[in-house]
Design a protein around this motif. Sequence first.
Motif, PDB file in Angstrom:
ATOM      1  N   ILE A 133      16.407  -6.068   4.211  1.00 16.30           N
ATOM      2  CA  ILE A 133      16.892  -6.483   3.307  1.00 16.30           C
ATOM      3  C   ILE A 133      15.234  -7.444   2.615  1.00 16.30           C
ATOM      4  CG2 ILE A 133      17.662  -8.158   1.634  1.00 16.30           C
ATOM      5  CD1 ILE A 133      20.370  -8.017   3.313  1.00 16.30           C
ATOM      6  N   ARG A 134      14.843  -8.495   3.525  1.00 13.69           N
ATOM      7  CA  ARG A 134      13.723  -9.586   3.120  1.00 13.69           C
ATOM      8  C   ARG A 134      12.269  -8.464   3.209  1.00 13.69           C
ATOM      9  NH1 ARG A 134      13.065 -12.906   8.573  1.00 13.69           N
ATOM     10  NH2 ARG A 134      12.240 -11.598   9.688  1.00 13.69           N
ATOM     11  N   ILE A 135      12.297  -7.359   3.656  1.00 12.34           N
ATOM     12  CA  ILE A 135      11.055  -6.582   3.496  1.00 12.34           C
ATOM     13  C   ILE A 135      11.772  -5.748   2.704  1.00 12.34           C
ATOM     14  CG2 ILE A 135       9.972  -3.851   4.311  1.00 12.34           C
ATOM     15  CD1 ILE A 135      11.080  -5.229   7.848  1.00 12.34           C
ATOM     16  N   LEU A 136      12.440  -4.579   1.910  1.00 12.48           N
ATOM     17  CA  LEU A 136      12.744  -4.307   0.357  1.00 12.48           C
ATOM     18  C   LEU A 136      12.539  -5.255  -0.331  1.00 12.48           C
ATOM     19  CD1 LEU A 136      15.996  -1.789   1.742  1.00 12.48           C
ATOM     20  CD2 LEU A 136      13.206  -1.321   1.136  1.00 12.48           C
ATOM     21  N   ASN A 137      12.750  -6.132  -0.292  1.00 15.03           N
ATOM     22  CA  ASN A 137      12.721  -7.829  -1.055  1.00 15.03           C
ATOM     23  C   ASN A 137      11.087  -7.978  -1.145  1.00 15.03           C
ATOM     24  OD1 ASN A 137      15.411  -8.223  -2.090  1.00 15.03           O
ATOM     25  ND2 ASN A 137      15.582  -9.974  -0.730  1.00 15.03           N
ATOM     26  N   TRP A 138      10.362  -7.848  -0.776  1.00 12.98           N
ATOM     27  CA  TRP A 138       9.239  -8.173  -0.154  1.00 12.98           C
ATOM     28  C   TRP A 138       8.443  -6.545  -0.845  1.00 12.98           C
ATOM     29  CZ3 TRP A 138       5.656  -4.933   3.105  1.00 12.98           C
ATOM     30  CH2 TRP A 138       4.673  -4.895   2.590  1.00 12.98           C
ATOM     31  N   TRP A 139       8.761  -5.362  -0.782  1.00 18.86           N
ATOM     32  CA  TRP A 139       8.271  -4.336  -1.535  1.00 18.86           C
ATOM     33  C   TRP A 139       8.485  -3.785  -3.214  1.00 18.86           C
ATOM     34  CZ3 TRP A 139       4.529  -0.327  -0.040  1.00 18.86           C
ATOM     35  CH2 TRP A 139       4.802   0.536  -0.440  1.00 18.86           C
ATOM     36  N   ASP A 140      10.119  -4.663  -3.421  1.00 14.62           N
ATOM     37  CA  ASP A 140       9.930  -4.306  -4.745  1.00 14.62           C
ATOM     38  C   ASP A 140       9.274  -4.729  -5.565  1.00 14.62           C
ATOM     39  OD1 ASP A 140      11.226  -1.856  -4.114  1.00 14.62           O
ATOM     40  OD2 ASP A 140      13.192  -2.730  -3.812  1.00 14.62           O
ATOM     41  N   LYS A 141       9.228  -6.324  -5.051  1.00 16.53           N
ATOM     42  CA  LYS A 141       8.478  -7.495  -6.094  1.00 16.53           C
ATOM     43  C   LYS A 141       7.527  -6.778  -6.957  1.00 16.53           C
ATOM     44  CE  LYS A 141       5.684 -10.391  -3.062  1.00 16.53           C
ATOM     45  NZ  LYS A 141       5.539 -11.241  -2.405  1.00 16.53           N
ATOM     46  N   LYS A 142       7.494  -7.259  -7.863  1.00 16.41           N
ATOM     47  CA  LYS A 142       6.295  -7.282  -9.053  1.00 16.41           C
ATOM     48  C   LYS A 142       4.713  -8.065  -8.586  1.00 16.41           C
ATOM     49  CE  LYS A 142       9.171  -4.155 -10.855  1.00 16.41           C
ATOM     50  NZ  LYS A 142       8.611  -2.584 -10.584  1.00 16.41           N
TER      51      LYS A 142
ATOM     52  N   ASP B 117       0.593  -1.126  -0.154  1.00 13.06           N
ATOM     53  CA  ASP B 117       0.600  -0.350   0.264  1.00 13.06           C
ATOM     54  C   ASP B 117       0.797   1.142   0.152  1.00 13.06           C
ATOM     55  OD1 ASP B 117      -1.325   2.142   1.196  1.00 13.06           O
ATOM     56  OD2 ASP B 117      -3.333   0.620   1.233  1.00 13.06           O
ATOM     57  N   GLU B 118       0.093   1.932  -0.531  1.00  9.88           N
ATOM     58  CA  GLU B 118       0.896   3.563  -0.611  1.00  9.88           C
ATOM     59  C   GLU B 118       1.623   4.157   0.493  1.00  9.88           C
ATOM     60  OE1 GLU B 118       2.385   7.781  -0.965  1.00  9.88           O
ATOM     61  OE2 GLU B 118      -0.312   6.359  -0.231  1.00  9.88           O
ATOM     62  N   ARG B 119       0.108   3.847   1.830  1.00  6.85           N
ATOM     63  CA  ARG B 119       0.774   4.340   2.932  1.00  6.85           C
ATOM     64  C   ARG B 119       1.568   3.780   3.497  1.00  6.85           C
ATOM     65  NH1 ARG B 119      -5.745   3.818   4.533  1.00  6.85           N
ATOM     66  NH2 ARG B 119      -5.013   2.294   3.352  1.00  6.85           N
ATOM     67  N   MET B 120       2.734   2.739   2.760  1.00  8.48           N
ATOM     68  CA  MET B 120       3.544   2.262   3.790  1.00  8.48           C
ATOM     69  C   MET B 120       4.402   2.542   3.496  1.00  8.48           C
ATOM     70  SD  MET B 120       2.966  -1.725   3.748  1.00  8.48           S
ATOM     71  CE  MET B 120       0.811  -2.833   3.167  1.00  8.48           C
ATOM     72  N   SER B 121       4.595   3.760   2.540  1.00  5.38           N
ATOM     73  CA  SER B 121       5.914   4.862   2.028  1.00  5.38           C
ATOM     74  C   SER B 121       6.817   5.702   2.367  1.00  5.38           C
ATOM     75  CB  SER B 121       5.543   4.829  -0.001  1.00  5.38           C
ATOM     76  OG  SER B 121       4.452   6.222   1.018  1.00  5.38           O
ATOM     77  N   ASP B 122       6.325   6.014   3.382  1.00  6.30           N
ATOM     78  CA  ASP B 122       7.192   6.856   4.258  1.00  6.30           C
ATOM     79  C   ASP B 122       7.549   6.217   5.352  1.00  6.30           C
ATOM     80  OD1 ASP B 122       5.483   8.771   3.119  1.00  6.30           O
ATOM     81  OD2 ASP B 122       4.799   8.796   5.022  1.00  6.30           O
ATOM     82  N   ALA B 123       7.792   4.811   5.200  1.00  4.39           N
ATOM     83  CA  ALA B 123       8.325   3.724   6.991  1.00  4.39           C
ATOM     84  C   ALA B 123       9.235   3.289   5.585  1.00  4.39           C
ATOM     85  CB  ALA B 123       6.740   2.618   6.965  1.00  4.39           C
ATOM     86  N   ILE B 124       8.700   3.000   4.467  1.00  2.74           N
ATOM     87  CA  ILE B 124       9.848   2.111   3.550  1.00  2.74           C
ATOM     88  C   ILE B 124      10.867   3.200   2.924  1.00  2.74           C
ATOM     89  CG2 ILE B 124      10.296   1.025   1.086  1.00  2.74           C
ATOM     90  CD1 ILE B 124       9.247  -0.928   2.803  1.00  2.74           C
TER      91      ILE B 124
END
Length: 309
Positions: free
Chosen positions: A300-309, A251-258
């Motif tokens: 790393i695993r969070i960012l991998n999850w966030w970036d996956k298509k 969700d876009e609303r997670m983007s600040d935390a990312i």
Amino acid sequence: MNPEIISWLLEGDPSIRWQVQRDLLHASPKKYEAEQKRIAKEGWGARLLALQDPSGTWAGGLYGPKWISTTYTMLTLRLLGLSPNHPQAKRACKIFLDEGYYTDGGINFFSYSWKYSETCVTSMILALLTYFRSPDKRIHDIASYVIGEQMPDGGWNCESRKGATHSSFHTTISALEGLFEYECLFPEKKKIVGKVRARGHEFLLMHRLYKSHRTGKVFDAKMTTMPFPPRWKYDFIRALDYFRSCDAPRDERMSDAIELLKSKQKKDGTWPMNSGMSGLKYFDLEKAGQPSRWNTLRAIRILNWWDKK
């Protein structure tokens, strides 16, 4: 992924290694489960298991003394990834139920002073009972209690019976983690529990995971740090790792935390341990101010999850 960072992670405790193999290297279950079994035999997990009292508790208490009691030691063992069927953990789960199950269907370790179950504690115990696969049917009562404590705004607050009208970040993340573990153990409950969790997700998303929904400012600066273990306290990376673990819609609303997570990465590719374990402790897992394998793995695993298509 940086091969040097992966090698560094694999030099850590078995609790780190097995999760690197599962979440980052996508090794076969046979391989990472073999590594997971080592948690009980060496490193942090073995050290904590060795400290269990003859009676089955830790530090002689179920919830206190903080932070070395049975509840908090078991929470750490769950995060380390101790085998769900480990007999010492199952023994502690039985004690939780025998000593804490209350007439309202929740967990109350304080019945001498509280006349109702405490939602944070009940949620944490639900996570432990379901992760460690307790066979006791009272688990369903405990899950129903947590569900019944959900507030109109979608979250939870252990102070609701004292008049609180707005949910708490701390209580909400514990409730969500407990209900997710319950749903994993009892997939037939997914339809009901999934709707409850979705409302809880919306509460956190409405706050962009760590901000006031009224002002847009950081609600509590402590929520922007990355301690480990979190104990009962909420922080942004704990929330992100929860969303990752249940593969929630990004969700876009997670983007600040990312973006906050990315900003905390050091030039060497690691993430630090911002603050150490305060109060009573058996030993430090990692030192504050130093590169943290826990936080690097989680990031790393969070960012991998966030970036996956």
